[in-house]
Design a protein around this motif. Sequence first.
Motif, mmCIF file in Angstrom:
data_model
loop_
_atom_site.group_PDB
_atom_site.id
_atom_site.type_symbol
_atom_site.label_atom_id
_atom_site.label_comp_id
_atom_site.label_asym_id
_atom_site.label_seq_id
_atom_site.Cartn_x
_atom_site.Cartn_y
_atom_site.Cartn_z
ATOM 1 N N LEU B 18 -0.891 -44.541 59.750
ATOM 2 C CA LEU B 18 -0.035 -44.168 58.778
ATOM 3 C C LEU B 18 1.443 -44.065 59.374
ATOM 4 N N GLU B 19 1.498 -43.459 60.382
ATOM 5 C CA GLU B 19 2.841 -43.110 61.067
ATOM 6 C C GLU B 19 3.288 -44.435 61.353
ATOM 7 N N GLY B 20 2.539 -45.051 62.000
ATOM 8 C CA GLY B 20 2.954 -46.590 62.528
ATOM 9 C C GLY B 20 3.380 -47.634 61.296
ATOM 10 N N PHE B 21 2.380 -47.295 60.357
ATOM 11 C CA PHE B 21 2.589 -48.303 59.184
ATOM 12 C C PHE B 21 4.112 -48.098 58.604
ATOM 13 N N ILE B 22 4.321 -46.897 58.284
ATOM 14 C CA ILE B 22 5.662 -46.373 57.711
ATOM 15 C C ILE B 22 6.930 -46.809 58.683
ATOM 16 N N ALA B 23 6.593 -46.485 59.982
ATOM 17 C CA ALA B 23 7.737 -47.119 60.740
ATOM 18 C C ALA B 23 8.021 -48.442 60.949
ATOM 19 N N GLY B 24 7.129 -49.060 60.677
ATOM 20 C CA GLY B 24 7.164 -50.573 60.602
ATOM 21 C C GLY B 24 7.744 -51.152 59.395
ATOM 22 N N LEU B 25 7.777 -50.339 58.051
ATOM 23 C CA LEU B 25 8.147 -50.754 56.943
ATOM 24 C C LEU B 25 9.700 -51.386 56.595
ATOM 25 N N PRO B 26 9.789 -52.527 55.943
ATOM 26 C CA PRO B 26 11.090 -53.025 55.760
ATOM 27 C C PRO B 26 11.812 -52.115 54.492
ATOM 28 N N MET B 27 11.545 -50.788 54.304
ATOM 29 C CA MET B 27 11.991 -50.131 53.319
ATOM 30 C C MET B 27 12.119 -48.899 53.680
ATOM 31 N N GLU B 28 12.914 -47.973 52.801
ATOM 32 C CA GLU B 28 13.117 -46.616 53.231
ATOM 33 C C GLU B 28 12.175 -45.678 52.507
ATOM 34 N N THR B 29 11.456 -44.511 53.356
ATOM 35 C CA THR B 29 10.418 -43.543 52.618
ATOM 36 C C THR B 29 11.088 -42.292 53.017
ATOM 37 N N SER B 30 10.559 -41.429 52.347
ATOM 38 C CA SER B 30 10.906 -40.042 52.578
ATOM 39 C C SER B 30 10.804 -39.754 54.055
ATOM 40 N N HIS B 31 9.686 -40.335 54.697
ATOM 41 C CA HIS B 31 9.730 -40.213 56.273
ATOM 42 C C HIS B 31 10.766 -40.221 56.993
ATOM 43 N N HIS B 32 11.578 -41.431 56.260
ATOM 44 C CA HIS B 32 12.764 -41.902 57.087
ATOM 45 C C HIS B 32 13.952 -41.022 56.817
ATOM 46 N N ARG B 33 13.775 -40.280 55.766
ATOM 47 C CA ARG B 33 14.942 -39.374 55.337
ATOM 48 C C ARG B 33 14.919 -38.000 56.013
ATOM 49 N N VAL B 34 13.876 -37.696 56.648
ATOM 50 C CA VAL B 34 13.879 -36.247 57.325
ATOM 51 C C VAL B 34 15.110 -36.154 58.300
ATOM 52 N N GLU B 35 15.228 -37.165 59.150
ATOM 53 C CA GLU B 35 16.381 -36.789 60.020
ATOM 54 C C GLU B 35 17.648 -36.611 59.577
ATOM 55 N N SER B 36 17.866 -37.334 58.467
ATOM 56 C CA SER B 36 19.487 -37.227 57.892
ATOM 57 C C SER B 36 19.449 -35.902 56.950
ATOM 58 N N GLN B 37 18.382 -35.316 56.796
ATOM 59 C CA GLN B 37 18.411 -33.987 56.208
ATOM 60 C C GLN B 37 18.086 -32.872 57.046
ATOM 61 N N GLU B 38 18.164 -32.943 58.306
ATOM 62 C CA GLU B 38 17.709 -32.185 59.297
ATOM 63 C C GLU B 38 18.471 -30.910 59.267
ATOM 64 N N THR B 39 20.134 -31.081 59.166
ATOM 65 C CA THR B 39 20.677 -29.986 59.221
ATOM 66 C C THR B 39 20.317 -28.864 57.858
ATOM 67 N N LYS B 40 19.968 -27.837 58.052
ATOM 68 C CA LYS B 40 19.340 -27.065 57.126
ATOM 69 C C LYS B 40 20.495 -25.908 56.740
ATOM 70 N N CYS B 41 20.863 -25.408 55.665
ATOM 71 C CA CYS B 41 21.755 -24.155 55.390
ATOM 72 C C CYS B 41 20.977 -22.847 55.826
ATOM 73 N N GLY B 42 21.476 -22.105 56.721
ATOM 74 C CA GLY B 42 20.867 -20.784 57.073
ATOM 75 C C GLY B 42 20.721 -19.925 56.172
ATOM 76 N N PHE B 43 21.706 -19.903 55.252
ATOM 77 C CA PHE B 43 21.431 -18.953 53.988
ATOM 78 C C PHE B 43 20.512 -19.224 52.997
ATOM 79 N N GLY B 44 20.385 -20.572 52.982
ATOM 80 C CA GLY B 44 19.448 -21.258 51.945
ATOM 81 C C GLY B 44 18.114 -20.830 52.690
ATOM 82 N N LEU B 45 17.804 -21.067 53.622
ATOM 83 C CA LEU B 45 16.554 -20.921 54.414
ATOM 84 C C LEU B 45 16.107 -19.333 54.317
ATOM 85 N N GLN B 46 17.015 -18.535 54.442
ATOM 86 C CA GLN B 46 16.621 -16.935 54.321
ATOM 87 C C GLN B 46 16.865 -16.546 52.751
ATOM 88 N N GLY B 47 17.057 -17.375 51.786
ATOM 89 C CA GLY B 47 17.249 -16.966 50.494
ATOM 90 C C GLY B 47 18.319 -16.339 50.073
#
Lengths: 151, 628
Positions: B18-47
């Motif tokens: 599945l990972e290979g299939f998604i990596a080869g898709l000609p369109m964007e999925t959630s799996h592609h957006r993980v990297e651009s959302q990698e920076t997480k707010c430390g305050f939010g993580l702790q609630g």
Amino acid sequence: MKRIFIDREKCDGCKNCTVACMQAHRATPGTVYDLDLLDRKNEARHTIVSDGKGRYTPVFCRHCAVPDCVGACMSGALKKEPDTGHVQYDEKRCGTCFMCVMSCPYGNVKPDKATRSKILKCDFCKDDPEGPNCVRACPKKAIWVEEVEVL
Amino acid sequence: MNESCYGCSTCASADKPLEGFIAGLPMETSHHRVESQETKCGFGLQGVCCRLCANGPCRITPESPRGICGATADVMVTRNLLRAVASGSGCYIHVVENTALNLRNTAIEKGKFKGPGALERLCKLFGVSGKDDYEKALNVSNAVLNDLYKPEYVKMDLVEKMAYPPRFKVWKELGILPGGAKSEVFKGVVKCSTNLNSDPVNMLLDCLKLGISTGIYGLTLTNLLNDVLLGEPEIRMAPVGLRVIDPDYINIMITGHQHTMFVHLQERLTEPDVVAKAKAVGAKGFKLVGCTCVGQDLQLRGAHYTEIFDGHAGNNYTSEAILATGGIDAVISEFNCTLPGIEPICDELLIKQICVDDVAKKANAEYVPFTFADRGKQSEIIIDKIIAAYKERRPKVKLNLLPEHGYENNLTGVSEVSLKKFLGGSWKPLIDLIVSGDIKGVAGVVGCSSLVAGGHDVLTVALVKELIAKDIIVLTAGCSSGGIENCGLMVPEAAELAGPKLKAVCKKLGIPPVLNFGPCLAIGRLEIVATELAEAIGIDIPQLPLVLSAAQWLEEQALADGCFGLALGLPLHLGLPPFVTGSKVATQVLCQDMKALTGGQVIINGDAKESAELLEKVILEKRAALKI
């Protein structure tokens, strides 16, 4: 040498850099989830200054070409490292005279709030091969590292 | 980076094809957006980011230990948690309400009940009767609805009838017996609004209360009501993965949790006149492709739907890939796990989106509201729209199928009833295996897939492998099941991955070491198993060598489910903290003090090996206390 640059237009004041700095310099190991946000010992080394009108200025140590803090230090606790150009602090040599605090034009060398017995300043995350954690934590890329030539 | 290259940055998946299939898709999925959302707010993580009033967002730092209003980290965290749990509970209560209404309306119209056994069981549990099945079903559904609609200050009647007596006693003593389930959600959101409750422990107790109403009604009773209308689960073998998509048919993917909304449509799709409509446009007929929890529900009861149901293709974060195959002609949404990310893919591949419950109204979906009275008319509208979409899209869309993905021979249809039947009508064989140590303990691995706990299904699958290797049998429910089965752990051959003792048990019985109970709703079924095991042994639930893990919990609903687990007194493992670690009080109560209150405890660990060791330790402690 490498320096942190800022773009105040991009800063949203989210303080993610602040949490990253606290996490990078905490005394006990752990993840950002168990970083004690209430513990003064985990104080961050930079400040985000608000103009009160929704604009923010991230203030980070300049590691100046001719650092006033180093010039003011009588005990030799502050030194500009020749290879990196970064100003580093040796707590053991510090006489706690706070002359560095008085001389920094940016207000970025500060006495630690927990003990008032040492100073806190940016060490450019010297032990982290990936560089300053604050820079990596900024979602807006309002701070970044750039190589500069120092005359 | 090339504009059309979306494959450069997908997140990891436990499912490598599945990972290979998604990596080869000609369109964007959630799996592609993980990297651009990698920076997480430390305050939010702790609630400890509070946005409840215009003074905010307030954040907790050493220089600012309180919000402007004075709220401490403990207050911020527990308020945020209670909000999430109330919202999650509301979601499940919505599901049980609709299910009970559909059963009630079917009874009034003297419709068909596919699970008469389940109806008898509910009558017995509730202590209701009737002159025929219709009256019985009416009385059963009314009993549920009456409870749901009670005010918060009137306790629900069925809690005592459904709960294990020792548990009921604990809940009563703690003062956490819920009033009307819908009103409890209301009370919960009121309490955590700005400048109301500021007592963290009081709010945590409310979370437990919401956990009980969520668990008994939203989880357990939804299953049992579904069983009446849709038929009871029967153990059988079934295929899973993208392989189930048959492009010769008009394929409909359903997303959500409300299977009873499809009863009419599902029946219609196999009737000759509708099949003829499909044939007229060049297809062999219609197929339902399983996805998310409603797909698990179809799979669980698949024995009753072999003609229309193709099999379960994948879980929540597989849904974008399933659509990207181009083999799906329509998506019908009715509840959550309907990712916003499917919308651009549906647009691009001309996939018709229809929504039948506006709680899951997608931006580009046509809204054809399900109402019981109009269901006949609406089924026809939906069928015609889907046929039109099929005709329009198939000549234009290039298929990108992955027919080798997944597994053909997965054990499914496991429920508290079918499993007991499989064991010969009593829990004794399982208890004997646990006592002898052939099965060291039982782990319920439930919940969702999230993409940041190592990647898609990564922690869940790795944890399950560690647990079975330690001779701990795994029971699953929810999207976690979808990931685990797509990784091959539910085929009988997976016995090879188990520890020597569990492996021998599996081989003897011809079963895999992971038993799939189906949708997340079936967490309620797991808890019936726990209750019946405890009852058979004569102990309380927290004494069982049984642990729960929602390793990759994702949603507010998972938090409400988790609160039920804690109310039942079960150790609950989470891969990532539920945004509570900024509060010392919340962390202490959830991870430590809860043991003295209900017997439950939260265990947080993101490493599969360490987590399995922690859970094994709990199981060994419980075994030692039982002197086995």
